[in-house]
Structures are given as structure tokens and as C-alpha cells.
Design a protein around this motif. Structure first.
Motif, PDB file in Angstrom:
ATOM      1  N   ARG A 131     114.123  59.901   1.072  1.00  0.00           N
ATOM      2  CA  ARG A 131     114.853  59.328  -0.059  1.00  0.00           C
ATOM      3  C   ARG A 131     116.179  60.052  -0.221  1.00  0.00           C
ATOM      4  O   ARG A 131     116.345  61.182   0.242  1.00  0.00           O
ATOM      5  N   SER A 132     117.116  59.413  -0.906  1.00  0.00           N
ATOM      6  CA  SER A 132     118.450  59.993  -1.067  1.00  0.00           C
ATOM      7  C   SER A 132     118.378  61.298  -1.857  1.00  0.00           C
ATOM      8  O   SER A 132     117.676  61.399  -2.871  1.00  0.00           O
ATOM      9  N   ASP A 133     119.137  62.310  -1.394  1.00  0.00           N
ATOM     10  CA  ASP A 133     119.195  63.591  -2.104  1.00  0.00           C
ATOM     11  C   ASP A 133     120.343  63.626  -3.113  1.00  0.00           C
ATOM     12  O   ASP A 133     120.593  64.662  -3.729  1.00  0.00           O
ATOM     13  N   ASN A 134     121.036  62.508  -3.312  1.00  0.00           N
ATOM     14  CA  ASN A 134     122.176  62.477  -4.222  1.00  0.00           C
ATOM     15  C   ASN A 134     121.769  62.416  -5.687  1.00  0.00           C
ATOM     16  O   ASN A 134     122.542  62.828  -6.560  1.00  0.00           O
ATOM     17  N   ALA A 135     120.591  61.879  -5.954  1.00  0.00           N
ATOM     18  CA  ALA A 135     120.190  61.649  -7.345  1.00  0.00           C
ATOM     19  C   ALA A 135     119.081  62.585  -7.800  1.00  0.00           C
ATOM     20  O   ALA A 135     118.527  62.403  -8.889  1.00  0.00           O
ATOM     21  N   HIS A 177     121.911  67.160  -2.721  1.00  0.00           N
ATOM     22  CA  HIS A 177     122.999  66.947  -1.765  1.00  0.00           C
ATOM     23  C   HIS A 177     124.057  68.029  -1.899  1.00  0.00           C
ATOM     24  O   HIS A 177     124.568  68.542  -0.890  1.00  0.00           O
ATOM     25  N   ARG A 178     124.397  68.406  -3.149  1.00  0.00           N
ATOM     26  CA  ARG A 178     125.357  69.495  -3.351  1.00  0.00           C
ATOM     27  C   ARG A 178     124.763  70.823  -2.879  1.00  0.00           C
ATOM     28  O   ARG A 178     125.475  71.677  -2.349  1.00  0.00           O
ATOM     29  N   GLN A 232     110.315  63.853   0.520  1.00  0.00           N
ATOM     30  CA  GLN A 232     111.388  64.340   1.394  1.00  0.00           C
ATOM     31  C   GLN A 232     112.701  63.675   0.986  1.00  0.00           C
ATOM     32  O   GLN A 232     112.761  62.460   0.786  1.00  0.00           O
ATOM     33  N   PHE A 233     113.745  64.498   0.895  1.00  0.00           N
ATOM     34  CA  PHE A 233     115.039  64.009   0.421  1.00  0.00           C
ATOM     35  C   PHE A 233     116.138  64.431   1.392  1.00  0.00           C
ATOM     36  O   PHE A 233     116.188  65.586   1.827  1.00  0.00           O
ATOM     37  N   GLY A 234     117.009  63.496   1.719  1.00  0.00           N
ATOM     38  CA  GLY A 234     118.129  63.748   2.612  1.00  0.00           C
ATOM     39  C   GLY A 234     119.009  62.523   2.607  1.00  0.00           C
ATOM     40  O   GLY A 234     119.206  61.884   1.572  1.00  0.00           O
ATOM     41  N   GLN A 235     119.526  62.163   3.773  1.00  0.00           N
ATOM     42  CA  GLN A 235     120.219  60.883   3.890  1.00  0.00           C
ATOM     43  C   GLN A 235     119.161  59.792   3.837  1.00  0.00           C
ATOM     44  O   GLN A 235     118.205  59.817   4.615  1.00  0.00           O
ATOM     45  N   ALA A 236     119.317  58.865   2.927  1.00  0.00           N
ATOM     46  CA  ALA A 236     118.280  57.848   2.727  1.00  0.00           C
ATOM     47  C   ALA A 236     117.980  57.128   4.031  1.00  0.00           C
ATOM     48  O   ALA A 236     118.879  56.615   4.693  1.00  0.00           O
ATOM     49  N   LEU A 285      99.715  62.935  -0.728  1.00  0.00           N
ATOM     50  CA  LEU A 285     100.765  62.097  -1.292  1.00  0.00           C
ATOM     51  C   LEU A 285     101.674  62.936  -2.186  1.00  0.00           C
ATOM     52  O   LEU A 285     101.223  63.877  -2.841  1.00  0.00           O
ATOM     53  N   PRO A 286     102.984  62.615  -2.227  1.00  0.00           N
ATOM     54  CA  PRO A 286     103.896  63.391  -3.075  1.00  0.00           C
ATOM     55  C   PRO A 286     103.520  63.265  -4.546  1.00  0.00           C
ATOM     56  O   PRO A 286     103.011  62.239  -4.996  1.00  0.00           O
ATOM     57  N   GLN A 287     103.810  64.331  -5.293  1.00  0.00           N
ATOM     58  CA  GLN A 287     103.616  64.289  -6.731  1.00  0.00           C
ATOM     59  C   GLN A 287     104.715  63.446  -7.366  1.00  0.00           C
ATOM     60  O   GLN A 287     105.748  63.166  -6.750  1.00  0.00           O
ATOM     61  N   LYS A 288     104.485  63.052  -8.604  1.00  0.00           N
ATOM     62  CA  LYS A 288     105.493  62.281  -9.318  1.00  0.00           C
ATOM     63  C   LYS A 288     106.656  63.186  -9.681  1.00  0.00           C
ATOM     64  O   LYS A 288     106.477  64.272 -10.234  1.00  0.00           O
ATOM     65  N   LEU A 289     107.872  62.733  -9.393  1.00  0.00           N
ATOM     66  CA  LEU A 289     109.069  63.528  -9.635  1.00  0.00           C
ATOM     67  C   LEU A 289     109.314  63.675 -11.131  1.00  0.00           C
ATOM     68  O   LEU A 289     109.357  62.674 -11.857  1.00  0.00           O
TER      69      LEU A 289
END
Length: 480
Positions: A369-373, A332-333, A358-362, A288-292
Motif C-alpha cells: 500500500r502507498s506509504d504517502n498517507a 514516505h518522508r 506493507q507500505f511503499g510504492q503502491a 493477517l495485518p492488524q487494523k491501522l
């Protein structure tokens, strides 16, 4: 029965997309092939003339749909249907609304072959366009079962992207390496014809009962089923140049049958919500992913400058870029910076694989999940931390991103900036690392049959304009 059948075709006359009509025609052609030559003769000699005799638009609709399935020399049904449709049109019967679109030329490409590193399973993808509409055929091939076509999927553009993403997501979870290669139309046709021919042999062998009479196709629970989609696929192949065997490819050979358990363990084409296949080989459960970690606050002061090395996985000799970016750059940038550093056009999906998810286009289906935030320093809080970035789930360009060092922010330095690197990046859509290596070999060989075609695809006059060893930092920084 005939009256009901033809009357039902009246609704088919009013649809917008001729592909729906072709699918209806493919089902009839598949039905006509179910019980051998005598059954086909009955269709061509009795059933189709009875349809023509009704002389209505519904009759012309049905005959046009059947005739659209090409000129299979082993099946007189399509030729008979086309001739009957021509006579009704000559008699003034109104054509279905989609007839004009159906008459427009069909264009094809790109073509792709994806396969696992053991070459146990491959996926053949062909994209076709007509009258402003795109559709794709995806054929899964089981090489542990003599190279037979296992399933065929008919997908729109969105469905194809989701299916390819599902394949790569499943492969990453199962620790299976996927290789992707762009094909020419003749090579694609060769691969698909091989797979369909072996499937025909298997179906004939498995469909025989004790008296030697075929049992016929299994009932269709959902969708057109394999047989009609195989008819549609063959009709598409007829529009392509003659098949050409790819260099290094071997013709399919029959092997010993496997047990059901073998199939489940060695080959799993799981159909998800996207309608496409995904690799499903047994593997250890993904942690499972770690807490961000929390994002930087203004009170924390300016973010440090990160020096990162972005290396293209599998490239030999290595291809990499060294970038300076602000630590609080969003993923995202960072994605956009990597596009600029490698010259990718940005027309494909991407994802960052991190310890925090995993982050990219939601996308809930893909688990992205969204990579914008999310910022780089959140997912790589320490020097020597590493994450993975994948661009284009078809060509599967995988990059390792390593944090080499951090330094205090310098307001005089405009970021992001490229400070080092090696070799030119591959062009977009060339088929992944292995396709790029083949591209280099083809361009270096003026006698190769695809040499001129590849030059035209790259927009080059001669191969001397392409230098894979070149690294142009100034041009990269202009893009950045």
C-alpha cells in the motif's frame, strides 16, 4: 513448407526491436540442435541454401536472425547463415529495418547472483543494452540438481524489478534468507556456462529412449521455451570477457536424482504474473495485518518527537543511525530521511514491513500500500515498537527501525536530524551486506585482480579515500 516459412519472415523484417528477431533466430538454432550432428548438417547444407536461393528480403531477414546467434563452434548453422546473408546483401537485397540497431554494439551489466542461505537455489541476472533498449536474462539454478539451469526468463526493466521483488516477497513469507552479490562479467559468464553445461547433460540423459535416439524437445506451450532462450543466453555470453571462476566457487557436480516430492519441497520456482520466479518453500501462514490506527487530528495537538535507531541488518561491525523525526512524519518522508542518513541514491524500490501491512510504492501485485498517507506513529504507536525497512530488492538492504523514546515537540529543533551513528554506509549497488564486505576486502588488497576496477567504479584515485569506519554526522545533516 519452405515458401510459407520464408513468407512468414517478411513480417519479421518490419519489427522495431531486433531482440524479437534474435528470438526467432534462436528458435531455429535450437531446432537445428535438436537431433544431433546429422540434423545440424541438414540445416546447414540443405535448408539454409534453399532459403538463400529465394533471394528476397524475407530470406535475408531469416538468415540475419539466425546468424545473429553467434558462432557456436559445435553448430555450423549460424556461420552458414551469416555467410548466406552477406551474399544477399552484396547482391543488393534490402535489409530488415532492425538491421542497423542489431549492428550497434551490445553493452552489458550489471550482473547479480542471488541465492538462499543454504545455497540450494541461485538466480543469475545479467542486464544488456543496445540501441537505447534494455533487457535482462534471469537464470534460475538448482544446486540440489547438480547445479543445472532450471529456467531462463527474458525480462524488460519493469519485469526484472517485479521479478526481484517477487523473489524477496516470497522469501520473506517463507522465512528464507536471500543473499545478493554483484558479479563481474567473467564471473557471471562462468556461473551461467556451468549451469547450462549441466542442463545439457541432463537433457541428453533424459531425452534418450530405448534405442538410444533422442526424443527431441518437449512442445512449447507458452513463450520461446528453455532451448531458444539458452541459445540467446549463449550468444550474449560470447560478447563478455572470458569466463573466470569466482574465488570460493566450486564446479557443478552430479548428485543422485531426487524424487518429484523432493523437488517440490526443496526447490520451487513459481512463475507469477510478473513472469519471474519466486521462492515457494512451505512455511507457516503469515498472520493477517492488524487494523491501522487512526491518523492524528489537529485537535490532538502537535505530534511528539520520535527518537529512532535505524540499524542495517547483517552489518558487522554494526552500521546504524540515530534520528529525531516528528511522530506524524509519513512513511514516505521517513524513507527519504533514511536515504539521506545512509547516502542511498533512491533509484530502487523500498518497502516498510509493519504489523499493519506493507507500505511503499503502491503495487497491488506486490501487496504494497502507498506509504504517502501513513505516519510513523500509526505503525509504531509505543516506545520499543519496531518495524522493518527494506531498500533495493536486488541488494536487499534491510534496516531495523526501533523507537527508542518520544519527547514533546520542540519548535526550535528542525527535523529530521541525525544525532548519532556508527560507520560509513555501504555504496549503492555493491551487492548487499556480503557484497560490501567483499568490496572492503578488495579495496584493502592492492594485488587483488578487481582492485583497480572497484576504485574506478567508486570514482576514487586510491583506496585511502575510502574509509568504512568513518561516520560524518555533519554531512548527513546537510543531506537531511
Amino acid at each position: 513448407m519452405l515458401a510459407d516459412l520464408v513468407d512468414d519472415a517478411s513480417a519479421l523484417a518490419e519489427i522495431d526491436d531486433p531482440l524479437d528477431a534474435e528470438l526467432a533466430g534462436a528458435m531455429f538454432v535450437a531446432m537445428s540442435r535438436a537431433d544431433g550432428d546429422e540434423w545440424m548438417a541438414g540445416f546447414a547444407g540443405a535448408f539454409l541454401p534453399a532459403v538463400e536461393a529465394r533471394g528476397s528480403q524475407a530470406a535475408l531477414t531469416l538468415l540475419t536472425a539466425i546468424g545473429a546467434m553467434g558462432g557456436d563452434a559445435a553448430n555450423p548453422v549460424t556461420e552458414t547463415a551469416r555467410a548466406a546473408a552477406a551474399r544477399l546483401r552484396a547482391a543488393g537485397v534490402a535489409e530488415p529495418v532492425w538491421a542497423g540497431d542489431l549492428a550497434q554494439p551490445l553493452t552489458a551489466g550489471p550482473f547479480t547472483r542471488m541465492h538462499d542461505d543454504q545455497d540450494n537455489l541461485s538466480v543469475l541476472i545479467g542486464v544488456f543494452q543496445r540501441a537505447g533498449r534494455d533487457h535482462a536474462l534471469m537464470i534460475t539454478v538448482d544446486h540440489l540438481h547438480c547445479g543445472a539451469a532450471e529456467d531462463i526468463y527474458l525480462l524488460d526493466t519493469e519485469g526484472l524489478s517485479a521479478a526481484i521483488a517477487a523473489i524477496h516477497r516470497g522469501a520473506r513469507q517463507d522465512r528464507v534468507t536471500i543473499r545478493t552479490k554483484k558479479l563481474g562479467a567473467p564471473e557471471f559468464r562462468w556461473y551461467v556456462e556451468q549451469a547450462l553445461e549441466v542442463r545439457d547433460v541432463h537433457d541428453e540423459e533424459e531425452g534418450m529412449v530405448d534405442d538410444g535416439v533422442p526424443e527431441g524437445p518437449e512442445p512449447i506451450d507458452d513463450g520461446p521455451g528453455f532451448a531458444p532462450l539458452a541459445v540467446l543466453t549463449r550468444s550474449r555470453l560470447e560478447t563478455l570477457p572470458p569466463a573466470r571462476r569466482p574465488r570460493g566457487a566450486s564446479a557443478s557436480a552430479h548428485t543422485a536424482d531426487r524424487t518429484t516430492l523432493d523437488v517440490l519441497q526443496q526447490f520451487a520456482a513459481l512463475v507469477g504474473d510478473s513472469g519471474g520466479p519466486a521462492f515457494g518453500l512451505p512455511a507457516a501462514r503469515r498472520p493477517l495485518p492488524q487494523k491501522l490506527p487512526a491518523k492524528r487530528k489537529k485537535s490532538d495537538g502537535p505530534a511528539p518527537t520520535y527518537q529512532i535507531k535505524v540499524g542495517l541488518r547483517g552489518a558487522k561491525p554494526p552500521i546504524w543511525r540515530r534520528l529525531l523525526v516528528p511522530g506524524d512524519i509519513t512513511l514516505h518522508r521517513l524513507h527519504q530521511a533514511i536515504l539521506g542518513a545512509f547516502g542511498w541514491d533512491g533509484d530502487h524500490l523500498h518497502v516498510f514491513d509493519t504489523a499493519y501491512g506493507q507500505f511503499g510504492q503502491a503495487d497491488r501485485d506486490l501487496g504494497h500500500r502507498s506509504d504517502n498517507a501513513v505516519t510513523l506513529e500509526q505503525v509504531t504507536p509505543a516506545v520499543k515498537d519496531k518495524i522493518r525497512y527494506t531498500y533495493d530488492f536486488g541488494d536487499d538492504w534491510e534496516h531495523d527501525i526501533l523507537v527508542e523514546k518520544t519527547t514533546p515537540a520542540d519548535p526550535a529543533v528542525k527535523l529530521p536530524v541525525c544525532v548519532g551513528g556508527r560507520r560509513a554506509a555501504p555504496p549503492d549497488d555493491c551487492g548487499g551486506v556480503w557484497g560490501y564486505q567483499e568490496l572492503i576486502e578488495v579495496l584493502a588488497d592492492p594485488g587483488h585482480p578487481e582492485h583497480q576496477e572497484r576504485l574506478e567504479w567508486l570514482g576514487l584515485d586510491d583506496a585511502g579515500q575510502f574509509n568504512p569506519d568513518e561516520f560524518d554526522r555533519d554531512r548527513i545533516n546537510q543531506r537531511l
